[in-house]
Write an enzyme that holds these catalytic residues in place. Structure first.
Site, PDB file in Angstrom:
ATOM      1  N   ALA A   1       0.951  -1.286   0.068  1.00  0.00           N
ATOM      2  CA  ALA A   1       0.017   0.029  -0.050  1.00  0.00           C
ATOM      3  C   ALA A   1       0.821   1.260  -0.035  1.00  0.00           C
ATOM      4  CB  ALA A   1      -0.985  -0.037   1.314  1.00  0.00           C
TER       5      ALA A   1
ATOM      6  N   GLY B   1       2.219   2.612  -2.655  1.00  0.00           N
ATOM      7  CA  GLY B   1       2.288   3.598  -4.023  1.00  0.00           C
ATOM      8  C   GLY B   1       1.865   4.724  -3.620  1.00  0.00           C
TER       9      GLY B   1
ATOM     10  N   ARG C   1      -3.051   8.553 -10.078  1.00  0.00           N
ATOM     11  CA  ARG C   1      -4.066   8.734 -11.224  1.00  0.00           C
ATOM     12  C   ARG C   1      -5.172   8.975 -10.501  1.00  0.00           C
ATOM     13  NH1 ARG C   1      -2.999   3.269 -14.184  1.00  0.00           N
ATOM     14  NH2 ARG C   1      -1.531   3.079 -12.314  1.00  0.00           N
TER      15      ARG C   1
ATOM     16  N   LYS D   1      -4.332   6.862  -2.356  1.00  0.00           N
ATOM     17  CA  LYS D   1      -5.191   6.038  -3.189  1.00  0.00           C
ATOM     18  C   LYS D   1      -5.976   4.857  -2.222  1.00  0.00           C
ATOM     19  CE  LYS D   1      -3.705   2.793  -6.026  1.00  0.00           C
ATOM     20  NZ  LYS D   1      -3.461   2.308  -7.550  1.00  0.00           N
TER      21      LYS D   1
ATOM     22  N   GLN E   1       8.141   1.754   3.177  1.00  0.00           N
ATOM     23  CA  GLN E   1       8.929   1.722   2.310  1.00  0.00           C
ATOM     24  C   GLN E   1       9.108   3.220   1.739  1.00  0.00           C
ATOM     25  OE1 GLN E   1       7.134   0.633  -1.574  1.00  0.00           O
ATOM     26  NE2 GLN E   1       8.941   0.090  -2.359  1.00  0.00           N
TER      27      GLN E   1
ATOM     28  N   ASN F   1      -1.348 -10.985 -14.865  1.00  0.00           N
ATOM     29  CA  ASN F   1      -0.871 -11.005 -13.468  1.00  0.00           C
ATOM     30  C   ASN F   1      -1.822 -10.241 -12.632  1.00  0.00           C
ATOM     31  OD1 ASN F   1       0.276 -11.007 -10.929  1.00  0.00           O
ATOM     32  ND2 ASN F   1       1.855  -9.464 -11.664  1.00  0.00           N
TER      33      ASN F   1
ATOM     34  N   ASN G   1     -48.165  11.903  23.645  1.00  0.00           N
ATOM     35  CA  ASN G   1     -48.514  12.167  22.014  1.00  0.00           C
ATOM     36  C   ASN G   1     -48.174  14.068  22.290  1.00  0.00           C
ATOM     37  OD1 ASN G   1     -49.944  11.714  19.459  1.00  0.00           O
ATOM     38  ND2 ASN G   1     -50.059  13.802  20.148  1.00  0.00           N
TER      39      ASN G   1
HETATM   40  C1  UD1 Z   1       1.367  -4.544 -11.053  1.00  0.00           C
HETATM   41  C2  UD1 Z   1       2.044  -5.800 -11.537  1.00  0.00           C
HETATM   42  C3  UD1 Z   1       1.421  -6.134 -12.803  1.00  0.00           C
HETATM   43  C4  UD1 Z   1       0.080  -6.670 -12.543  1.00  0.00           C
HETATM   44  C5  UD1 Z   1      -0.763  -5.448 -11.798  1.00  0.00           C
HETATM   45  C6  UD1 Z   1      -2.019  -5.939 -11.479  1.00  0.00           C
HETATM   46  C7  UD1 Z   1       4.481  -5.306 -10.874  1.00  0.00           C
HETATM   47  C8  UD1 Z   1       5.692  -4.907 -11.521  1.00  0.00           C
HETATM   48  N1  UD1 Z   1       3.511  -5.306 -12.062  1.00  0.00           N
HETATM   49  O1  UD1 Z   1       1.262  -3.415 -11.917  1.00  0.00           O
HETATM   50  O2  UD1 Z   1       2.051  -7.153 -13.440  1.00  0.00           O
HETATM   51  O3  UD1 Z   1      -0.784  -6.911 -13.587  1.00  0.00           O
HETATM   52  O4  UD1 Z   1      -0.098  -4.996 -10.637  1.00  0.00           O
HETATM   53  O5  UD1 Z   1      -2.700  -5.039 -10.735  1.00  0.00           O
HETATM   54  O6  UD1 Z   1       4.363  -5.786  -9.611  1.00  0.00           O
HETATM   55  N2  UD1 Z   1       3.131  -0.372  -4.608  1.00  0.00           N
HETATM   56  C9  UD1 Z   1       4.110  -0.127  -3.352  1.00  0.00           C
HETATM   57  N3  UD1 Z   1       5.677   0.115  -3.627  1.00  0.00           N
HETATM   58  C10 UD1 Z   1       5.939   0.589  -4.876  1.00  0.00           C
HETATM   59  C11 UD1 Z   1       5.101   0.102  -5.925  1.00  0.00           C
HETATM   60  C12 UD1 Z   1       3.853  -0.135  -5.979  1.00  0.00           C
HETATM   61  O7  UD1 Z   1       3.763  -0.452  -2.224  1.00  0.00           O
HETATM   62  O8  UD1 Z   1       7.369   0.840  -5.149  1.00  0.00           O
HETATM   63  C13 UD1 Z   1       2.390  -0.891  -4.302  1.00  0.00           C
HETATM   64  C14 UD1 Z   1       0.994  -0.057  -4.639  1.00  0.00           C
HETATM   65  O9  UD1 Z   1       0.390   0.826  -3.729  1.00  0.00           O
HETATM   66  C15 UD1 Z   1       0.112  -1.012  -5.349  1.00  0.00           C
HETATM   67  C16 UD1 Z   1       0.771  -2.293  -5.632  1.00  0.00           C
HETATM   68  O10 UD1 Z   1       1.790  -2.105  -5.352  1.00  0.00           O
HETATM   69  O11 UD1 Z   1      -1.019  -1.509  -4.184  1.00  0.00           O
HETATM   70  C17 UD1 Z   1       0.764  -2.266  -7.248  1.00  0.00           C
HETATM   71  O12 UD1 Z   1       1.556  -1.019  -7.704  1.00  0.00           O
HETATM   72  P1  UD1 Z   1       1.199  -0.436  -9.200  1.00  0.00           P
HETATM   73  O13 UD1 Z   1       2.087   0.494  -9.403  1.00  0.00           O
HETATM   74  O14 UD1 Z   1      -0.274  -0.059  -9.171  1.00  0.00           O
HETATM   75  O15 UD1 Z   1       1.352  -1.710 -10.031  1.00  0.00           O
HETATM   76  P2  UD1 Z   1       0.616  -1.703 -11.500  1.00  0.00           P
HETATM   77  O16 UD1 Z   1       1.604  -0.950 -12.584  1.00  0.00           O
HETATM   78  O17 UD1 Z   1      -0.647  -1.938 -11.499  1.00  0.00           O
HETATM   79 CA    CA Z   2      -2.424  -1.401  -9.907  1.00  0.00          CA
END
Ligand code: UD1
Ligand code: CA
Length: 488
Positions: free
Chosen positions: A18, A20, A24, A31, A88, A185, A392
């Site tokens: 969680a 990221g 968007r 998010k 992270q 995936n 009442n």
């Molecule tokens: C990721 C997968 C993709 C898959 C998709 C499914 C990878 C490289 N790609 O892509 O294969 O089809 O999910 O939805 O794994 N997050 C972190 N730290 C980071 C980056 C991301 O905690 O440094 C978390 C985000 O908060 C999120 C999740 O990991 O909950 C997925 O990250 P996101 O950037 O949405 O990955 P996608 O591009 O969707």
């Molecule tokens: Ca995603």
């Protein structure tokens, strides 16, 4: 208060990503703290994680950490599960995010399930099925996959001629041929802890996004000769990721479809499922009728044989058996069995309407206990009050609870009958069986059985309008009435 969390299955731990940015969403709120069905996306993912009964849940937070960390801890306490927050601080990719979770998993040997906090529709059953598929036959990595008619944006599942999974290739790194693959995936994995730890040390950023991809663990494990597999999910809708507000609304709609369907399967008639919104923590009984335009929110509980709607919003409201609630907005209140509320009624926090009681049209209540069988039928404000049984309250009355500085309480006894337009100037008490005349301003306590009236005798000052407001429409009307009376 801290209590020892219950012990889960020692062979399973879950990591929820969680950290990221979720750019968007274009939001000041991180998010995963956006909500559908009365729960944040983060909470949905932690609830799903909890259903596999893990010995430990690690939530990886980073972006918006000051919001996300306390939110994660609150859900952990709610679930009574052992939850650790890992940080992270820089988002270097999903593989890096899992690396950040490893210290919290020191010494753990077993299955590590990794899920994303932006996949709110994932059910516990699907996680359990993934976990079962992973342990049935010895497997190092099992990826939960789905078939998407439009796979854009997802990592593609690459298989060899024998049909074995060999790698996951991200959209941005894929060849034209790989992009045509429709098995993708979901972002959810089960890993053998030892294999995961080892492969995470060998990730590299040699890819289109310059990130450490968790998805590469699968290819590394396979190259090392470990068994890796894909588990195809039965329902791709469950694995839809939320990356923007359009997807948030779509996920909310799908979640609601499920919740409303569960209510119907439980014996509720829902006249219009598309305009009925039920939060996931709401309980709906049997033989309940829900008319169009109803929102049941928070921890609302609807007992059997209740009719709600049309057009009502109930948030954290307990509705007793057989009650009717029509065009009502209510929060943190109790509506007793067989009580009748609405239309156009506002129940603010702390309203407790007794069995068979009534709060009618254009009535507002707050912090008020209204006893069994008591009725407040029309146009009334009941604030900070206790009303006994079978009383009442006449139309257009006000419980005058606020003196501009403090709030005060009014107590009304049993079998009281108050006239229309009675003002209860709190603090004041009206005894059992008392009556009040219309237009009474009650400033002092009224003994049981008394009739209270206030104001002097009525005085008519004849001809006042013609003298003081000559020429006005009112004066002309009065003169015409006088002439008509003279001619009779
Ligand atoms: C990721 C997968 C993709 C898959 C998709 C499914 C990878 C490289 N790609 O892509 O294969 O089809 O999910 O939805 O794994 N997050 C972190 N730290 C980071 C980056 C991301 O905690 O440094 C978390 C985000 O908060 C999120 C999740 O990991 O909950 C997925 O990250 P996101 O950037 O949405 O990955 P996608 O591009 O969707
Ligand atoms: Ca995603």
């Amino acid at each position: 208060m801290t209590q020892t969390p219950r012990n889960g299955n020692p062979a399973v731990a879950v990591v929820v990503l969680a950290a990221g940015a979720g750019t968007r969403m274009k939001s000041a709120t991180q998010k995963t703290l956006h909500a559908i069905g009365g729960r944040t996306l983060l909470s949905h993912s932690l609830h799903a994680a909890d259903t596999v009964d893990p010995s430990l849940i690690v939530a990886v937070v980073g972006h918006g950490r000051d919001q996300v960390e306390p939110a994660a801890r609150r859900v952990g306490e709610e679930l009574d599960s052992d939850l650790t927050v890992a940080v992270q601080s820089e988002q270097l990719g999903t593989g890096h995010a899992v690396q950040c979770a490893l210290p919290a998993l020191a010494g753990f040997e077993g299955t590590i399930i990794v899920t994303n906090a932006d996949v709110p529709l994932l059910t516990g059953e699907t996680l359990a099925a993934l976990s079962a598929a992973h342990t049935e036959v010895p497997t190092a990595v099992t990826v939960l996959t789905m078939e998407e008619t439009d796979p854009t944006g997802y990592g593609r599942i690459i298989r060899n001629d024998a049909g074995e999974v060999t790698a996951i290739i991200e959209e941005k790194d894929a060849t034209a041929e790989q992009k045509r693959v429709t098995e993708v995936n979901s972002g959810v994995f089960a890993f053998d802890a030892g294999v995961l730890r080892d492969a995470l040390t060998r990730l590299h950023t040699d890819n289109a996004q310059g990130e450490l991809y968790l998805t590469d663990v699968l290819g590394i494990a396979r190259a090392d000769g470990h068994p890796v597999r894909a588990h195809l999910a039965a329902d791709a809708r469950e694995l839809a990721g939320v990356n923007d507000r359009v997807q948030l609304a779509a996920a909310g709609r799908e979640l609601n479809r499920r919740t409303v369907e569960a209510a119907m399967r439980g014996g509720a008639t829902v006249v219009d499922p598309l305009t009925t919104w039920i939060d996931v923590e709401v309980t709906v009984g049997a033989d309940v009728t829900i008319l169009p335009g109803v929102q049941l929110q928070g921890r609302t509980v609807i007992a059997d044989n209740v009719t709600v709607g049309p057009d009502s919003t109930l948030e954290d409201v307990e509705v007793g058996e057989g009650a009717h609630v029509t065009r009502t907005h209510a929060r943190q209140s109790v509506i007793g069995p067989r009580a009748d509320v609405g239309p156009f009624t506002y129940l603010r926090p702390g309203t407790d309407l007794g069995e068979g009681g009534k709060l009618g049209g254009f009535v507002e209540a707050k912090n008020a206990t209204i006893g069994r069988g008591s009725k407040v039928p029309h146009l009334t404000y009941v604030g900070d009050a206790t009303i006994g049984e079978e009383s009442n309250i006449g139309a257009s009355s006000v419980f005058v609870n606020y003196d501009g500085v403090d709030k005060h309480h009014t107590t009304v006894g049993d079998h009281v009958r108050t006239g229309s337009d009675t003002m209860f100037i709190a603090p004041v008490t009206v005894g059992d069986g008392a009556y009040s005349g219309a237009g009474t301003v009650i400033k002092d306590d009224v003994p049981a059985g008394a009739l209270v009236v206030s104001g002097g005798h009525q005085r008519n000052i004849e001809g006042w309008v013609q003298r003081k407001r000559p020429g006005t429409p009112a004066a002309k009307a009065a003169e015409a009435a006088e002439r008509a009376a003279e001619q009779q």
